[in-house]
Motif scaffolding. Structure first.
Motif: not given
Lengths: 83, 83, 83, 83, 83, 83, 83
Positions: C2, C5, C7-9, C11-12
């Motif tokens: 974590a 990270i 921004r949310p993307l 993680l992808l």
């Protein structure tokens, strides 16, 4: 209170720091102090209470509510009219 | 905590690295540490737990949650109010 | 995982070529290797398995998943947390 | 086949003139030859068969499928993995 | 009253400060004085009454209604036509 | 007929003045002559028949169909393939 | 009447000041004189009648109908074709 409302968002602006009743599409109802809102009608409520049958179901404190789940927002809480 | 919130996303920013409760439209509930969010309210939670009836249903660790399924996000977890 | 990270993307992006668990709005669950994604959260999974009650319902191999049906994406598969 | 996929639409491009399995939100399933697609994931399938319980329900030939009803598109048809 | 309506929003403009009947997607019905509207069909009603079977269910006073939940808005209230 | 289709809308263009079968999200089925369409997949059909169980439920003549309710449009009508 | 229709909205333009039948997603049916429309397919109908089983349920006079709830609009009313 309706006199100075030119656009719908004016009502939200006038309701800042006041208690509002919020109904969501899924049937959820929240009562809380309106802290902030944006043009998507995303809200932040403080002292938020989730309601059920006019009774407090639980306290969830500060809460971010996504605008697209909202049906209506009323500064007049609990079925009583205040002007 | 509500004092420095001008816009709804400020609450999410203040909640970074803190535990949040997230309710989704389908009834799912998640608790986790807020790692990241964007303007679509897409979230990344760490240490995510899927909840059911206030009990942990399963641990799903790091998780990307799509914003458009979210009803509300509350830094005050588990029906107890924290201010 | 974590830590990097923002921004949310992210993680992808970190999950590329790794196994992810994907939950859809209709209740469908898929497990597969994340091959590609875009800003609409459209995904391509390889070696995709449709799951039901934690068991493999069928193999559907390479699959394009439309982003707007997705609830969450977790690199930690099968109810076990990996950090 | 997953090697040359950088973005999700690359899989659709690679699947042109091949048989794909398409699942829609309402539960409908179609099998057909992918003829064309656009960024909205609107599809044209040729030789389209509407499926039910892995059996052909009816032939509907050339068909335009609206992208927003699609859950997933897989070049691997009928629950068997092909790589 | 229909004579000076060129575009649909003209009807809303003509209905300002008049009583309107509003039907929402979930079946809710409201009657109130139209105070304001915007291009998203967000409304503010004053003296709003939530109706059920043509009877007043409760008074909710000033209310913000989100446009995307609205089916129709009619200045002619209560099943009676006024021209 | 599939040879000259580069993009999905090409199929609709090729189907002008021909009979098409249209399935909507709510389960409604229409058969009619395709008169016009736009990029939202809004359609005008002439000689439109609402179908139920492969039988004509009623004739509704010229009809405007909103694109966002459409699942698929097929120039091959009534479960029989024509190429 | 279909001869001069190049784009779907042309049918609505040709139907101004004529009676139209409007079907909504929730199953509601309205018959009324088309007064105005816009590109969102928002409509104003005059002399609007809410229909149920081909009978008039109630008169609601002038009415604003939000476009996104509409399935189809037909100038040919009541199951009879007029060309």
């Amino acid at each position: 209170m309706a006199n100075n409302i030119e656009r719908p968002l004016d009502l939200l602006n006038n309701s800042k720091n006041k208690e509002v009743l919020v109904h969501l599409k899924g049937g959820n109802q929240f009562v809380g102090i309106l802290v902030a809102f944006d043009i998507h009608i995303n809200l932040v409520l403080d002292n938020t209470k989730e309601m059920q049958n006019n009774e407090i179901k639980r306290n969830i404190g500060l809460t971010f509510l996504r605008g697209d789940t909202i049906i209506f927002i009323s500064p007049a809480s609990f079925s009583s009219k205040k002007e």
